[in-house]
Design a protein around this motif. Structure first.
Motif, PDB file in Angstrom:
ATOM      1  N   THR A 221       0.834  -1.205   0.000  1.00 54.43           N
ATOM      2  CA  THR A 221       0.000   0.000   0.000  1.00 54.43           C
ATOM      3  C   THR A 221       0.866   1.252   0.000  1.00 54.43           C
ATOM      4  N   LEU A 222       1.910   1.259   0.802  1.00 54.05           N
ATOM      5  CA  LEU A 222       2.817   2.411   0.850  1.00 54.05           C
ATOM      6  C   LEU A 222       3.497   2.612  -0.503  1.00 54.05           C
ATOM      7  N   ALA A 223       3.890   1.503  -1.132  1.00 54.85           N
ATOM      8  CA  ALA A 223       4.513   1.604  -2.464  1.00 54.85           C
ATOM      9  C   ALA A 223       3.523   2.156  -3.479  1.00 54.85           C
ATOM     10  N   ALA A 224       2.285   1.703  -3.407  1.00 49.97           N
ATOM     11  CA  ALA A 224       1.255   2.185  -4.328  1.00 49.97           C
ATOM     12  C   ALA A 224       1.039   3.684  -4.165  1.00 49.97           C
ATOM     13  N   MET A 225       1.158   4.172  -2.955  1.00 46.55           N
ATOM     14  CA  MET A 225       0.923   5.586  -2.666  1.00 46.55           C
ATOM     15  C   MET A 225       2.006   6.496  -3.241  1.00 46.55           C
ATOM     16  N   THR A 226       3.117   5.928  -3.703  1.00 49.96           N
ATOM     17  CA  THR A 226       4.163   6.747  -4.327  1.00 49.96           C
ATOM     18  C   THR A 226       3.729   7.247  -5.705  1.00 49.96           C
ATOM     19  N   GLY A 227       2.753   6.587  -6.297  1.00 42.32           N
ATOM     20  CA  GLY A 227       2.340   6.930  -7.651  1.00 42.32           C
ATOM     21  C   GLY A 227       3.201   6.270  -8.709  1.00 42.32           C
ATOM     22  N   LEU A 228       4.243   5.585  -8.286  1.00 43.34           N
ATOM     23  CA  LEU A 228       5.136   4.886  -9.210  1.00 43.34           C
ATOM     24  C   LEU A 228       4.568   3.504  -9.526  1.00 43.34           C
ATOM     25  N   LYS A 229       5.068   2.909 -10.596  1.00 41.09           N
ATOM     26  CA  LYS A 229       4.628   1.568 -10.972  1.00 41.09           C
ATOM     27  C   LYS A 229       4.845   0.617  -9.790  1.00 41.09           C
ATOM     28  N   THR A 230       3.804  -0.086  -9.426  1.00 46.57           N
ATOM     29  CA  THR A 230       3.853  -1.019  -8.304  1.00 46.57           C
ATOM     30  C   THR A 230       3.307  -2.362  -8.769  1.00 46.57           C
ATOM     31  N   LEU A 231       4.184  -3.353  -8.830  1.00 47.93           N
ATOM     32  CA  LEU A 231       3.789  -4.688  -9.281  1.00 47.93           C
ATOM     33  C   LEU A 231       3.683  -5.617  -8.072  1.00 47.93           C
TER      34      LEU A 231
ATOM     35  N   ARG B 263      -6.895 -14.244   0.569  1.00 47.26           N
ATOM     36  CA  ARG B 263      -6.610 -13.018   1.310  1.00 47.26           C
ATOM     37  C   ARG B 263      -5.683 -12.110   0.513  1.00 47.26           C
ATOM     38  N   ALA B 264      -4.667 -12.701  -0.106  1.00 49.99           N
ATOM     39  CA  ALA B 264      -3.724 -11.923  -0.908  1.00 49.99           C
ATOM     40  C   ALA B 264      -4.443 -11.237  -2.062  1.00 49.99           C
ATOM     41  N   TRP B 265      -5.306 -11.986  -2.750  1.00 53.40           N
ATOM     42  CA  TRP B 265      -6.000 -11.414  -3.899  1.00 53.40           C
ATOM     43  C   TRP B 265      -7.065 -10.403  -3.492  1.00 53.40           C
ATOM     44  N   GLU B 266      -7.684 -10.588  -2.353  1.00 53.85           N
ATOM     45  CA  GLU B 266      -8.636  -9.583  -1.867  1.00 53.85           C
ATOM     46  C   GLU B 266      -7.917  -8.252  -1.670  1.00 53.85           C
ATOM     47  N   HIS B 267      -6.725  -8.324  -1.090  1.00 51.41           N
ATOM     48  CA  HIS B 267      -5.937  -7.109  -0.871  1.00 51.41           C
ATOM     49  C   HIS B 267      -5.461  -6.511  -2.204  1.00 51.41           C
ATOM     50  N   MET B 268      -4.940  -7.340  -3.096  1.00 50.01           N
ATOM     51  CA  MET B 268      -4.413  -6.826  -4.358  1.00 50.01           C
ATOM     52  C   MET B 268      -5.511  -6.202  -5.204  1.00 50.01           C
ATOM     53  N   ASN B 269      -6.680  -6.829  -5.240  1.00 53.83           N
ATOM     54  CA  ASN B 269      -7.792  -6.259  -5.995  1.00 53.83           C
ATOM     55  C   ASN B 269      -8.257  -4.937  -5.390  1.00 53.83           C
ATOM     56  N   ASP B 270      -8.196  -4.856  -4.069  1.00 54.57           N
ATOM     57  CA  ASP B 270      -8.559  -3.609  -3.393  1.00 54.57           C
ATOM     58  C   ASP B 270      -7.599  -2.489  -3.787  1.00 54.57           C
ATOM     59  N   LEU B 271      -6.303  -2.791  -3.808  1.00 55.25           N
ATOM     60  CA  LEU B 271      -5.317  -1.779  -4.202  1.00 55.25           C
ATOM     61  C   LEU B 271      -5.472  -1.391  -5.665  1.00 55.25           C
ATOM     62  N   LYS B 272      -5.725  -2.361  -6.517  1.00 56.01           N
ATOM     63  CA  LYS B 272      -5.907  -2.070  -7.945  1.00 56.01           C
ATOM     64  C   LYS B 272      -7.096  -1.133  -8.166  1.00 56.01           C
ATOM     65  N   SER B 273      -8.131  -1.279  -7.357  1.00 54.47           N
ATOM     66  CA  SER B 273      -9.313  -0.435  -7.508  1.00 54.47           C
ATOM     67  C   SER B 273      -9.054   0.994  -7.043  1.00 54.47           C
ATOM     68  N   LYS B 274      -8.023   1.183  -6.215  1.00 53.65           N
ATOM     69  CA  LYS B 274      -7.733   2.503  -5.649  1.00 53.65           C
ATOM     70  C   LYS B 274      -6.583   3.222  -6.347  1.00 53.65           C
ATOM     71  N   PHE B 275      -5.656   2.442  -6.919  1.00 55.83           N
ATOM     72  CA  PHE B 275      -4.448   3.043  -7.487  1.00 55.83           C
ATOM     73  C   PHE B 275      -4.241   2.557  -8.922  1.00 55.83           C
ATOM     74  N   PRO B 276      -4.288   3.468  -9.904  1.00 58.70           N
ATOM     75  CA  PRO B 276      -4.105   3.068 -11.309  1.00 58.70           C
ATOM     76  C   PRO B 276      -2.687   2.614 -11.622  1.00 58.70           C
TER      77      PRO B 276
END
Length: 264
Positions: free
Chosen positions: A41-51, A66-79
């Protein structure tokens, strides 16, 4: 803890480091635990490419979900977030065959294969990191990395940056709540996911993270004689594991050659 200041500081630190390193961003292994949840989540908040990469090896379905629930949540919030799964079970099974192990493993063989899982994941993260111009972002916390060495050398310990390595586990949970991670991540029981049977961190270590944190904060100023009861038990656990982990915690020793020997 001034949670928002800590969050902003880590995000700025990650962004600044990536820009100076001239990379596109970060790759993170997502396990379904709170540490990787917070770091991704912190990496996603940088705005940089986050894989984000989920890497099952004989993994339990609840950990994968659980991992995919989290990853899908981040994908929905950070382009800037991408997520993928790389099934490493076939590669692990081939190693199992190549090493010609017997059906009944000895304890040291079980541990060696547990660490092999972690090293396969490290290899995978660096492969996709290099393909995409990304740095591997570590997910270890202060107790694991500098207290008891509860990680695999050249496995989950093989990273380019460690954004939460100065945070205790309880502080990581505080960040998880502030970042509003999905409930299943916030409530996940800590486990390293390296065994065929469910083994929590507490079961493996013999102590909880809050218990270990108390000792780590006092370690070096107190001895076993300063404690009694459960605190003494935890001190002895921490002391034993900390001493055994020095080869992980300290830099790799280099044999220095006297300068005068370089000249004939």
């Amino acid at each position: 803890m001034q949670t928002q200041k800590v969050i902003d500081h880590i995000v700025d630190w990650l962004k600044d480091y990536a820009v100076k390193a001239k990379v596109n961003g970060y790759v993170i292994g997502v396990s379904g635990g709170v540490d990787s949840g917070v770091v991704s989540t912190l990496a996603a908040m940088t705005g940089l490419k986050t894989l984000l990469i989920e890497m099952p090896i004989r993994q339990k379905p609840d950990q994968i979900d659980r991992a995919w629930e989290h990853m899908n949540d981040l994908k929905s919030k950070f382009p800037n977030v991408e997520a993928m799964s790389v099934n490493l079970t076939p590669a692990f099974e081939e190693l199992y065959k190549s090493f010609d192990v017997k059906d009944e493993l000895f304890p040291n063989e079980k541990l060696a294969f547990a660490n092999t899982r972690s090293r396969l994941r490290m290899l995978t993260l660096y492969y996709y990191g290099q393909l995409n111009g990304l740095l591997v972002c570590g997910t270890g916390n202060k107790v694991e990395d500098f207290g008891i060495g509860f990680y695999t050398k050249y496995g989950d310990g093989g990273v380019d940056v460690s954004p939460i390595a100065d945070l205790y586990k309880t502080e990581v949970y505080t960040l998880a709540r502030a970042l509003n991670l999905v409930k299943n991540i916030q409530e996940a029981i800590p486990t390293d996911g390296l065994w065929d049977v469910d083994r929590t961190d507490e079961q493996q270590i013999g102590a909880t993270y809050p218990e270990l944190e108390k000792i780590q904060k006092e370690y070096g100023t107190k001895t076993a004689d300063d404690y009694e009861g459960r605190d003494k038990e935890v001190f002895l656990i921490f002391d034993r594991m900390h001493k055994a982990a020095q080869h992980k915690i300290n830099p790799i020793p280099v044999c220095d050659i006297p300068e005068e020997w370089r000249n004939d």
